[in-house]
Design a protein around this motif. Structure first.
Motif, PDB file in Angstrom:
ATOM      1  N   PHE A 241       0.837  -1.188   0.000  1.00 55.71           N
ATOM      2  CA  PHE A 241       0.000   0.000   0.000  1.00 55.71           C
ATOM      3  C   PHE A 241       0.879   1.248   0.000  1.00 55.71           C
ATOM      4  CE2 PHE A 241      -3.890  -2.222   1.438  1.00 55.71           C
ATOM      5  CZ  PHE A 241      -3.347  -3.362   2.005  1.00 55.71           C
TER       6      PHE A 241
ATOM      7  N   TYR B  47       0.135   5.220   1.268  1.00 60.79           N
ATOM      8  CA  TYR B  47      -0.774   6.179   1.884  1.00 60.79           C
ATOM      9  C   TYR B  47      -0.128   7.562   1.827  1.00 60.79           C
ATOM     10  CZ  TYR B  47      -3.759   2.612   4.079  1.00 60.79           C
ATOM     11  OH  TYR B  47      -4.648   1.587   4.328  1.00 60.79           O
TER      12      TYR B  47
ATOM     13  N   GLN C 100      -0.309  11.488   3.717  1.00 58.51           N
ATOM     14  CA  GLN C 100      -0.787  12.243   4.880  1.00 58.51           C
ATOM     15  C   GLN C 100      -0.481  13.721   4.668  1.00 58.51           C
ATOM     16  OE1 GLN C 100       1.262  11.578   8.605  1.00 58.51           O
ATOM     17  NE2 GLN C 100      -0.577  12.019   9.782  1.00 58.51           N
TER      18      GLN C 100
ATOM     19  N   GLN D 165      -3.540  15.982   8.972  1.00 64.58           N
ATOM     20  CA  GLN D 165      -4.641  15.114   8.533  1.00 64.58           C
ATOM     21  C   GLN D 165      -4.341  13.648   8.827  1.00 64.58           C
ATOM     22  OE1 GLN D 165      -7.488  16.541   7.180  1.00 64.58           O
ATOM     23  NE2 GLN D 165      -6.417  18.416   7.745  1.00 64.58           N
ATOM     24  N   GLY D 166      -5.347  12.816   8.627  1.00 60.24           N
ATOM     25  CA  GLY D 166      -5.144  11.385   8.721  1.00 60.24           C
ATOM     26  C   GLY D 166      -4.536  10.843   7.448  1.00 60.24           C
ATOM     27  N   LEU D 167      -4.467   9.535   7.332  1.00 62.70           N
ATOM     28  CA  LEU D 167      -3.861   8.903   6.170  1.00 62.70           C
ATOM     29  C   LEU D 167      -4.922   8.550   5.139  1.00 62.70           C
ATOM     30  CD1 LEU D 167      -1.720   8.429   8.486  1.00 62.70           C
ATOM     31  CD2 LEU D 167      -0.970   6.472   7.122  1.00 62.70           C
TER      32      LEU D 167
ATOM     33  N   LEU E 149      -5.530   6.464   1.475  1.00 63.66           N
ATOM     34  CA  LEU E 149      -4.961   5.458   0.589  1.00 63.66           C
ATOM     35  C   LEU E 149      -4.800   6.016  -0.814  1.00 63.66           C
ATOM     36  CD1 LEU E 149      -4.128   2.432   0.317  1.00 63.66           C
ATOM     37  CD2 LEU E 149      -6.453   2.048  -0.544  1.00 63.66           C
TER      38      LEU E 149
ATOM     39  N   GLU F 252       3.385  13.924   3.414  1.00 62.15           N
ATOM     40  CA  GLU F 252       4.228  12.791   3.793  1.00 62.15           C
ATOM     41  C   GLU F 252       3.600  11.523   3.228  1.00 62.15           C
ATOM     42  OE1 GLU F 252       5.205  12.530   7.944  1.00 62.15           O
ATOM     43  OE2 GLU F 252       6.916  11.223   7.528  1.00 62.15           O
TER      44      GLU F 252
ATOM     45  N   PHE G 121       3.625   7.301   2.962  1.00 63.59           N
ATOM     46  CA  PHE G 121       3.977   6.079   3.684  1.00 63.59           C
ATOM     47  C   PHE G 121       3.713   4.854   2.825  1.00 63.59           C
ATOM     48  CE2 PHE G 121       4.791   7.754   7.862  1.00 63.59           C
ATOM     49  CZ  PHE G 121       4.025   8.903   7.938  1.00 63.59           C
TER      50      PHE G 121
ATOM     51  N   GLY H 172       1.474  -5.755   4.179  1.00 60.53           N
ATOM     52  CA  GLY H 172       0.689  -6.657   5.001  1.00 60.53           C
ATOM     53  C   GLY H 172       0.818  -8.060   4.458  1.00 60.53           C
TER      54      GLY H 172
ATOM     55  N   LEU I 199      -0.706  -4.479   9.269  1.00 64.09           N
ATOM     56  CA  LEU I 199       0.114  -3.655   8.390  1.00 64.09           C
ATOM     57  C   LEU I 199       1.375  -3.197   9.113  1.00 64.09           C
ATOM     58  CD1 LEU I 199      -2.212  -1.201   6.418  1.00 64.09           C
ATOM     59  CD2 LEU I 199      -1.171  -3.323   5.655  1.00 64.09           C
TER      60      LEU I 199
ATOM     61  N   PHE J  50       4.347  -0.303   8.573  1.00 64.91           N
ATOM     62  CA  PHE J  50       4.572   0.925   7.823  1.00 64.91           C
ATOM     63  C   PHE J  50       6.058   1.257   7.746  1.00 64.91           C
ATOM     64  CE2 PHE J  50       0.447   2.923   7.079  1.00 64.91           C
ATOM     65  CZ  PHE J  50      -0.388   2.123   7.857  1.00 64.91           C
ATOM     66  N   GLY J  51       6.432   1.898   6.652  1.00 65.38           N
ATOM     67  CA  GLY J  51       7.745   2.506   6.567  1.00 65.38           C
ATOM     68  C   GLY J  51       7.774   3.795   7.364  1.00 65.38           C
ATOM     69  N   ALA J  52       8.959   4.398   7.457  1.00 63.90           N
ATOM     70  CA  ALA J  52       9.135   5.599   8.272  1.00 63.90           C
ATOM     71  C   ALA J  52       8.583   6.849   7.610  1.00 63.90           C
ATOM     72  CB  ALA J  52      10.614   5.792   8.598  1.00 63.90           C
ATOM     73  N   GLY J  53       8.275   6.756   6.325  1.00 63.83           N
ATOM     74  CA  GLY J  53       7.695   7.897   5.636  1.00 63.83           C
ATOM     75  C   GLY J  53       8.711   8.705   4.864  1.00 63.83           C
TER      76      GLY J  53
END
Lengths: 114, 114
Positions: free
Chosen positions: B34, B36, B38, B42-44, B46, B88, B90, B94, B102, B104-107
């Motif tokens: 995936f 995402y 941000q 805000q939120g994330l 997809l 940002e 990400f 999964g 899931l 996640f990478g560090a972004g």
């Protein structure tokens, strides 16, 4: 649909205080989860739930409790806040099943512990 | 356990230039991947996802990503960046074998120069 909602948006706590971060979703998703986001570390899973009455620990569960009494709600409790818990907290939900599905995220709660 | 690496913490591109954000994962079988985005405060959201099939996937906002099994990569691309793409990003992986959780990478923080 409101999707995933979180309250409050911002919170400042003193060390040792307790509080509950609220999360609700109206998509009838069985799977819900809590993440914390820290700079340079991405999102890390705190706790998750595959359905009402079922919860499990994620990668960083220490200092946090959860419960899941309804499908809609998944609150996160900090029993005794510590400065290390200063972070942005995201709640997410998705449909359940045997596959890996898209997660829907709430807007986040920015928590500062002094 | 699966892991995700985003090698670039920050990337700056000029508006109108092309963009590639790198993502490498570590997992033995075929993962679910995936991207995402941000936006500040805000939120994330997809952008796109890969489960199986065509290795080039199209997402929202003109983004695409290519799954390359031989390189364990899932890089995100956009041919012409707009100032509103500053955010940002990400990458996340999964797998059913890991309980569909899931990681996640560090972004990567994208800055767009006008």
């Amino acid at each position: 649909n409101a999707g995933v909602t979180q309250t409050p948006k911002f919170q400042v706590l003193k060390t040792g205080q307790s509080m509950t971060l609220q999360c609700a979703q109206d998509m009838n998703h069985e799977y819900m989860s809590w993440y914390r986001q820290d700079p340079g570390m991405g999102l890390r899973l705190i706790h998750y739930s595959v359905g009402a009455g079922i919860t499990d620990q994620g990668e960083v569960p220490n200092g946090y409790n959860v419960s899941r009494s309804t499908t809609e709600d998944f609150p996160l409790r900090l029993l005794s806040a510590a400065p290390s818990q200063t972070s942005v907290y995201f709640c997410a939900s998705r449909t359940s099943g045997t596959g890996v599905y898209e997660q829907y995220f709430g807007p986040g709660t920015r928590l500062t512990v002094t | 356990a699966q892991s995700v690496t985003q090698p670039d913490i920050h990337i700056t591109v000029s508006e109108g230039a092309s963009l590639e954000l790198r993502c490498n994962y570590s997992y033995g079988a075929t993962p679910y991947l995936f991207w995402y985005v941000q936006s500040p405060g805000q939120g994330l959201q997809l952008l796109l996802k890969y489960f199986s099939g065509d290795t080039l996937v199209q997402g929202i906002k003109g983004f695409e990503a290519e799954f390359k099994r031989s390189q364990s990569s899932f890089n995100l691309r956009k041919p012409s960046v707009h100032w509103s793409d500053a955010a940002e990003y990400f990458c996340a992986v999964g797998a059913k074998e890991y309980g569909n959780k899931l990681v996640f990478g560090a972004g990567t923080i994208l800055r767009v120069k006008s």
